[in-house]
Write an enzyme that holds these catalytic residues in place. Structure first.
Site, PDB file in Angstrom:
ATOM      1  N   SER A 173      43.170  54.085  31.915  1.00 38.05           N
ATOM      2  CA  SER A 173      42.098  53.250  31.649  1.00 38.05           C
ATOM      3  C   SER A 173      41.327  54.326  30.643  1.00 38.05           C
ATOM      4  CB  SER A 173      41.326  52.919  33.082  1.00 38.05           C
ATOM      5  OG  SER A 173      39.979  52.544  32.531  1.00 38.05           O
TER       6      SER A 173
ATOM      7  N   LYS B 271      44.577  50.024  29.175  1.00 34.47           N
ATOM      8  CA  LYS B 271      43.377  49.219  29.440  1.00 34.47           C
ATOM      9  C   LYS B 271      42.241  49.736  28.676  1.00 34.47           C
ATOM     10  CE  LYS B 271      40.290  49.345  33.663  1.00 34.47           C
ATOM     11  NZ  LYS B 271      40.352  49.249  34.887  1.00 34.47           N
TER      12      LYS B 271
ATOM     13  N   LYS C 134      37.778  49.630  27.997  1.00 31.74           N
ATOM     14  CA  LYS C 134      36.490  48.945  28.405  1.00 31.74           C
ATOM     15  C   LYS C 134      35.956  48.132  27.132  1.00 31.74           C
ATOM     16  CE  LYS C 134      36.644  51.011  32.541  1.00 31.74           C
ATOM     17  NZ  LYS C 134      36.168  50.224  33.620  1.00 31.74           N
TER      18      LYS C 134
ATOM     19  N   ASP D 247      38.723  45.413  30.265  1.00 33.95           N
ATOM     20  CA  ASP D 247      37.796  45.583  31.709  1.00 33.95           C
ATOM     21  C   ASP D 247      36.384  45.571  31.040  1.00 33.95           C
ATOM     22  OD1 ASP D 247      36.368  45.827  33.827  1.00 33.95           O
ATOM     23  OD2 ASP D 247      37.466  47.802  34.411  1.00 33.95           O
TER      24      ASP D 247
ATOM     25  N   GLU E 223      39.722  41.838  32.997  1.00 37.84           N
ATOM     26  CA  GLU E 223      39.031  42.385  34.351  1.00 37.84           C
ATOM     27  C   GLU E 223      37.607  42.107  34.161  1.00 37.84           C
ATOM     28  OE1 GLU E 223      40.700  46.214  35.171  1.00 37.84           O
ATOM     29  OE2 GLU E 223      39.185  46.570  36.690  1.00 37.84           O
TER      30      GLU E 223
ATOM     31  N   ASP F 214      37.597  42.831  40.102  1.00 32.76           N
ATOM     32  CA  ASP F 214      37.539  44.067  40.547  1.00 32.76           C
ATOM     33  C   ASP F 214      36.400  44.265  41.334  1.00 32.76           C
ATOM     34  OD1 ASP F 214      36.745  46.620  40.834  1.00 32.76           O
ATOM     35  OD2 ASP F 214      36.934  47.517  38.855  1.00 32.76           O
TER      36      ASP F 214
ATOM     37  N   LYS G  45      40.965  48.514  44.926  1.00 28.92           N
ATOM     38  CA  LYS G  45      40.436  49.864  45.098  1.00 28.92           C
ATOM     39  C   LYS G  45      40.351  50.119  46.477  1.00 28.92           C
ATOM     40  CE  LYS G  45      38.384  49.809  40.637  1.00 28.92           C
ATOM     41  NZ  LYS G  45      37.197  50.547  39.666  1.00 28.92           N
TER      42      LYS G  45
ATOM     43  N   GLY H  45      41.028  52.442  40.208  1.00 24.89           N
ATOM     44  CA  GLY H  45      40.454  53.825  40.653  1.00 24.89           C
ATOM     45  C   GLY H  45      39.295  53.869  40.249  1.00 24.89           C
TER      46      GLY H  45
HETATM   47  O1  OSB Z   1      36.091  49.443  36.602  1.00 29.05           O
HETATM   48  O2  OSB Z   1      38.076  50.012  36.824  1.00 29.05           O
HETATM   49  C1  OSB Z   1      36.938  50.391  36.780  1.00 29.05           C
HETATM   50  C2  OSB Z   1      36.240  53.970  36.743  1.00 29.05           C
HETATM   51  C3  OSB Z   1      35.114  54.023  37.309  1.00 29.05           C
HETATM   52  C4  OSB Z   1      34.453  52.944  37.821  1.00 29.05           C
HETATM   53  C5  OSB Z   1      34.979  51.757  37.491  1.00 29.05           C
HETATM   54  C6  OSB Z   1      36.329  51.464  36.997  1.00 29.05           C
HETATM   55  C7  OSB Z   1      36.826  52.711  36.109  1.00 29.05           C
HETATM   56  C8  OSB Z   1      38.147  52.883  35.551  1.00 29.05           C
HETATM   57  C9  OSB Z   1      38.868  54.196  35.633  1.00 29.05           C
HETATM   58  O3  OSB Z   1      38.347  51.997  34.968  1.00 29.05           O
HETATM   59  C10 OSB Z   1      40.048  54.139  36.485  1.00 29.05           C
HETATM   60  C11 OSB Z   1      40.498  55.356  36.837  1.00 29.05           C
HETATM   61  O4  OSB Z   1      41.460  55.807  36.026  1.00 29.05           O
HETATM   62  O5  OSB Z   1      40.524  55.900  37.899  1.00 29.05           O
HETATM   63 MG    MG Z   2      37.235  47.471  36.733  1.00 33.22          MG
END
Ligand code: OSB
Ligand code: MG
Length: 360
Positions: A124, A150, A152, A177, A202, A227, A251, A279
C-alpha cells in the site's frame, strides 16, 4: 517507531507510529504478545493511544485479572458490556490467542484453521504528490516481488495517477483506496476510474454510509471493497445484504480481534464475498496476527501485509518479516504468531511501560 518514509492518506500523514503493545504472562510463566495499532489522532479510527490506554487500565486489565481465562472468548464474554473500543479489546484478545497457541505448542494459523503456508503480499503506497516519485516507488516494489500495488487517492489525486500507472506498467494488479474521501457528487470520478480495470476501489464514501456505497456499487463495474465501514459482524451482514460491496478488507484489530475476523470471514465465505487482510502499519507483532488470519481459505486477494523493511529500519521481532521472491510471506511454523519479540528493542522504543499483577 519511525517509518522509513512518511505515509500519507486522504486523512493525513503519519511519520512516527505510536501504538500499544500488550504482553501477558500467565501463572505458568507462558507469554503472549499483542498490539493495539492505534494512532495519536482519531482520523482513520476513533480510538487513539490515549483512549485505548484509558480503557485498558480502567476496564480491560481489571476484568482480565479478575476472571479465569481458558480461551480468548472468555475475555470477550467478560468484557461484552463494554461498547466500542474494539482496538483496545482486540489487543488483549489477540494476545490471549498468541498465549493459547503457545500453550498448545501450535502455530496460531493452525489453531484457527488456516489453509496455506504462504500468504500473498501486496503493498500500500501513500499519496505521493509527485508522479515521478510515485512511479519510482511502484517500480521498486514490483521489482521486490510485491504482487499487487494499492495507491491512496483523494479528490484531485485519483484518475491522473491511475492513468499514468496503467500507461507505465500496463496490466499490473492495481487498486485504489480513498479512505472515505468522496461523496456521490463525485460520481464522475468513479465512472472514469471504472475504465482502468482496477481490482477494486477501497472505501470510496463515508465510513458510516452503507446505503450510498450500495448505490455506487450498482452503478460501477469495479468491485467496491469496504474497509472503515466494516467494524464487526453486524455491519458485515448489513453491507452484504444491501450490496454495499463485493469484497471485504478484514483488519483483525479494526474488527475487535481474531474471533470477530473469523466470524466475518466465514459469513463472507457463505455469501460469496471474497476477503483479504488489511493493515495499519503494524509492528512485527501485529503483523503476526495479520499473517495468521491471511491463511484462512476465503482470503482471495493479495494482502496489505508487507515485509518489515517496507515500514521500519528495524522491526521488534526476530526473524523480521521478509518477502519471498515470488511475492509471498512464509507462515511461521513456531508456536503462537511464530516470531520472537525482541524485548530490548521494545524497551528502547517504549515511552511508557505499565505493569499490572493479579493478587490471586
Ligand atoms: O486504509 O488501509 C488503510 C494504513 C493505516 C491506516 C489505514 C490504512 C493503511 C494502509 C496501509 O493502507 C496498510 C499497511 O500496509 O499496513
Ligand atoms: Mg483502507
Amino acid at each position: 517507531m519511525k517509518l522509513k518514509t512518511p505515509f500519507e492518506t486522504s486523512f493525513g500523514k503519519t511519520i512516527d507510529r505510536h501504538c500499544i503493545l500488550v504482553k501477558i504472562v500467565d501463572e505458568e510463566g507462558d507469554v503472549g504478545w499483542g498490539e493495539i495499532p492505534v494512532d495519536d489522532v482519531p482520523y482513520y479510527h476513533y480510538e487513539t493511544v490515549e483512549t485505548a490506554l484509558y480503557v485498558a487500565k480502567k476496564f480491560l486489565v481489571p476484568k482480565l485479572l479478575e476472571i479465569n481465562v481458558a480461551e480468548p472468548k472468555d475475555f470477550l464474554n467478560a468484557t461484552s458490556r463494554i461498547r466500542g473500543h474494539v482496538m483496545a479489546k482486540a489487543g488483549f484478545e489477540m494476545t490471549l490467542w498468541d498465549l493459547l497457541a503457545k500453550k498448545k505448542r501450535k502455530p496460531l494459523y493452525e489453531l484457527i484453521g488456516g489453509a496455506r503456508d504462504r500468504i500473498v503480499s501486496g503493498v500500500s503506497i501513500g499519496i505521493i504528490g509527485n508522479m515521478e516519485s510515485l512511479l519510482k516507488a511502484i517500480s521498486r516494489f514490483l521489482n521486490e516481488g510485491y504482487r499487487r500495488i494499492k495507491i491512496k487517492i483523494k479528490p484531485g489525486w485519483d484518475v491522473k495517477p491511475v492513468e499514468t500507472i496503467r500507461k507505465t506498467f500496463g496490466d499490473i494488479p492495481l487498486q485504489v483506496d480513498a479512505n472515505a474521501a468522496y461523496t456521490l457528487e463525485n460520481f464522475d470520478i468513479f465512472k472514469q476510474l471504472d475504465e482502468y480495470d482496477l481490482l477494486m476501489v477501497e472505501q470510496p464514501l463515508h465510513y458510516e454510509d452503507l446505503a450510498e456505497h450500495a448505490e455506487l456499487q450498482s452503478k460501477i463495474r469495479t468491485p467496491i471493497c469496504l474497509d472503515e465501514s466494516i467494524k464487526n459482524i453486524y455491519d458485515t451482514k448489513a453491507a452484504v445484504k444491501l450490496g454495499s460491496c463485493r469484497i471485504i478488507n478484514i483488519k483483525p484489530a479494526r474488527v475487535g480481534g481474531i474471533s470477530e475476523s473469523i466470524a466475518i470471514h466465514n459469513y463472507a465465505l457463505e455469501h460469496n464475498i471474497p476477503v483479504w487482510i488489511g493493515g495499519m502499519l503494524e509492528t512485527g507483532i501485529g503483523r503476526g496476527f495479520q499473517v495468521a488470519v491471511a491463511t484462512l481459505p476465503n482470503v482471495k486477494y493479495p494482502n496489505d501485509i508487507s515485509a518489515s523493511n517496507r515500514y521500519y529500519e528495524e522491526d521488534i521481532v526476530e526473524p523480521p518479516w521478509t518477502l519471498n521472491s515470488d511475492g509471498t510471506i512464509t507462515v511461521p511454523k513456531k508456536p503462537g504468531i511464530g516470531v520472537e519479540v525482541l524485548e530490548e528493542r521494545v524497551e528502547k522504543y517504549s515511552r511508557k511501560i505499565l505493569e499490572f499483577k493479579s493478587h490471586v
